[in-house]
Design an enzyme around this catalytic site. Structure first.
Site, PDB file in Angstrom:
ATOM      1  N   ASP A  77    -164.171 -53.943 -31.288  1.00  0.00           N
ATOM      2  CA  ASP A  77    -165.425 -53.575 -31.951  1.00  0.00           C
ATOM      3  C   ASP A  77    -166.117 -54.826 -32.483  1.00  0.00           C
ATOM      4  OD1 ASP A  77    -164.719 -50.932 -31.473  1.00  0.00           O
ATOM      5  OD2 ASP A  77    -163.944 -50.610 -33.503  1.00  0.00           O
ATOM      6  N   GLY A 106    -157.982 -58.894 -24.252  1.00  0.00           N
ATOM      7  CA  GLY A 106    -157.002 -59.156 -25.302  1.00  0.00           C
ATOM      8  C   GLY A 106    -156.750 -60.644 -25.462  1.00  0.00           C
ATOM      9  N   SER A 107    -155.499 -61.039 -25.423  1.00  0.00           N
ATOM     10  CA  SER A 107    -155.128 -62.437 -25.621  1.00  0.00           C
ATOM     11  C   SER A 107    -155.512 -63.328 -24.446  1.00  0.00           C
ATOM     12  CB  SER A 107    -153.619 -62.549 -25.872  1.00  0.00           C
ATOM     13  OG  SER A 107    -152.899 -62.033 -24.773  1.00  0.00           O
ATOM     14  N   ASN A 145    -153.308 -58.198 -37.282  1.00  0.00           N
ATOM     15  CA  ASN A 145    -153.723 -56.847 -36.896  1.00  0.00           C
ATOM     16  C   ASN A 145    -154.833 -56.953 -35.853  1.00  0.00           C
ATOM     17  OD1 ASN A 145    -154.604 -54.208 -36.732  1.00  0.00           O
ATOM     18  ND2 ASN A 145    -154.703 -53.875 -38.936  1.00  0.00           N
ATOM     19  N   ALA A 150    -160.914 -62.380 -36.907  1.00  0.00           N
ATOM     20  CA  ALA A 150    -160.700 -61.006 -37.343  1.00  0.00           C
ATOM     21  C   ALA A 150    -159.235 -60.589 -37.263  1.00  0.00           C
ATOM     22  CB  ALA A 150    -161.569 -60.056 -36.515  1.00  0.00           C
ATOM     23  N   ASN A 206    -162.400 -52.389 -22.242  1.00  0.00           N
ATOM     24  CA  ASN A 206    -161.210 -53.240 -22.198  1.00  0.00           C
ATOM     25  C   ASN A 206    -160.605 -53.166 -20.800  1.00  0.00           C
ATOM     26  OD1 ASN A 206    -159.506 -50.931 -22.045  1.00  0.00           O
ATOM     27  ND2 ASN A 206    -159.363 -50.811 -24.281  1.00  0.00           N
ATOM     28  N   THR A 255    -163.102 -56.927 -21.994  1.00  0.00           N
ATOM     29  CA  THR A 255    -162.256 -57.659 -22.936  1.00  0.00           C
ATOM     30  C   THR A 255    -160.818 -57.620 -22.431  1.00  0.00           C
ATOM     31  OG1 THR A 255    -162.022 -55.664 -24.309  1.00  0.00           O
ATOM     32  CG2 THR A 255    -163.758 -57.223 -24.905  1.00  0.00           C
ATOM     33  N   ALA A 312    -156.299 -54.265 -34.447  1.00  0.00           N
ATOM     34  CA  ALA A 312    -157.173 -53.090 -34.489  1.00  0.00           C
ATOM     35  C   ALA A 312    -158.585 -53.514 -34.875  1.00  0.00           C
ATOM     36  CB  ALA A 312    -156.640 -52.068 -35.484  1.00  0.00           C
TER      37      ALA A 312
END
Length: 315
Positions: free
Chosen positions: A255, A223-224, A249, A285, A187, A221, A251
């Protein structure tokens, strides 16, 4: 044993969730609400379940205790179609647990407990990999001891498998050269730490990670903000995020993104195509609570993608 599409070597644990309005500071007593045990696995069981539900022939390698949490991991992965022959059960250890703190906007912080995978041995991992010679991809990470994860990747690379590493949580020291890693997933926080620079220019950040680790391809990665990658050919890729309104969520989204990317690579897609598809997968997800329920079947993901694309076309 037969060759697999993917072998996953990483931890299984069971997540506990609690909701808070802010992250605690040192010395602070924080009140939380809705503390509960959810269908939330460790990085190994998360990726294994995600790949299994997408239809890949996947096998898990790891160690759990002879307890209810270990039973739950075996159940989740087996029901997803994964082979758990090399899910070692050890009555002398306890299956790990973790606490996920969830903020009002769906952001999260994760506190990992001791992993029962710390009791894994190199011999056990080697036996598993040797038993599945000819497999296509080997996926690992540092929720098992770093040395065991890297030794497993080296062995898999030697046997001709494509290797994937998520070096999370990052070790305190520097990483050894990772020329035997085909795809390194990090990340943006991990990328900045590995590259020794703040996030500013994404291509420079990815290049810094590649230079620091010697991995062949680096995927970051964001995030948004989506994701980016730097390939072994020197091509920089930027993939936009897929926006959804009902974030529940986050979390396990990373993955899931990694699992979805690998699945598409197994299917013969390019890295860009794989990351674009994985962006939709992760977007779906994060609208579902708990990591295990969030990893949906291939048909469900394709239906979600078709719906998103139709909506975009109408707009």
């Amino acid at each position: 044993m037969t060759a697999r599409d993917a072998i996953v070597l990483n931890s299984h644990g069971v997540g506990q969730y609690a909701y808070c309005d802010h992250m605690p500071s040192w010395g602070e007593t924080l009140s939380v609400s809705k503390w509960h045990i959810a269908e939330d696995g460790g990085k190994g069981s998360n990726v294994t379940v995600a790949l299994g539900r997408l239809g890949l022939d996947v096998a898990y390698v790891g160690k759990v205790g002879d307890d209810a949490w270990g039973d739950l991991g075996e159940k989740w992965m087996s029901e997803a179609g994964a082979d758990t022959t090399f899910l070692y059960r050890d009555p002398s250890v306890s299956t790990g647990t973790g606490l996920v703190l969830l903020g009002p906007d769906g952001s999260n912080a994760i506190i990992d407990g001791d992993s029962s995978s710390s009791a894994l041995t190199v011999d056990e991992v080697t036996a598993a990999i040797e038993g599945m010679r000819g497999s296509k991809y080997f996926i690992t990470g540092f929720e098992v001891p770093e040395g065991i994860a890297l030794e497993g990747a080296r062995r898999a690379h030697h046997l001709g498998m494509k290797t994937v590493l998520n070096p999370s949580p990052l070790p305190a020291g520097s990483l050894p050269p990772l020329g035997f890693i085909d795809y390194l997933f990090v990340n943006e926080v991990e990328a900045a730490a590995l590259a020794g620079m703040a996030k500013s220019n994404l291509e420079s950040l990815a290049r810094g990670v590649l230079q620091a680790t010697s991995a062949r391809n680096v995927i970051v990665t964001l995030g948004s903000d989506g994701s980016c990658a730097l390939t072994e050919e020197g091509e920089f890729l930027k993939v936009d995020p897929v926006k959804v309104e009902n974030v529940v969520n986050t979390a396990g989204a990373g993955d899931g993104f990694m699992a979805a990317t690998v699945a598409n690579l197994v299917w013969g897609k390019t890295l860009r195509e794989a990351m674009e598809w994985a962006s939709y997968y992760s977007a779906l997800a994060v609208t579902i609570d708990g990591t295990i329920p969030a990893y949906r079947s291939l048909d469900e993901v394709n239906a979600f993608i078709n719906g998103c694309q139709s909506k975009t076309c109408e707009e």
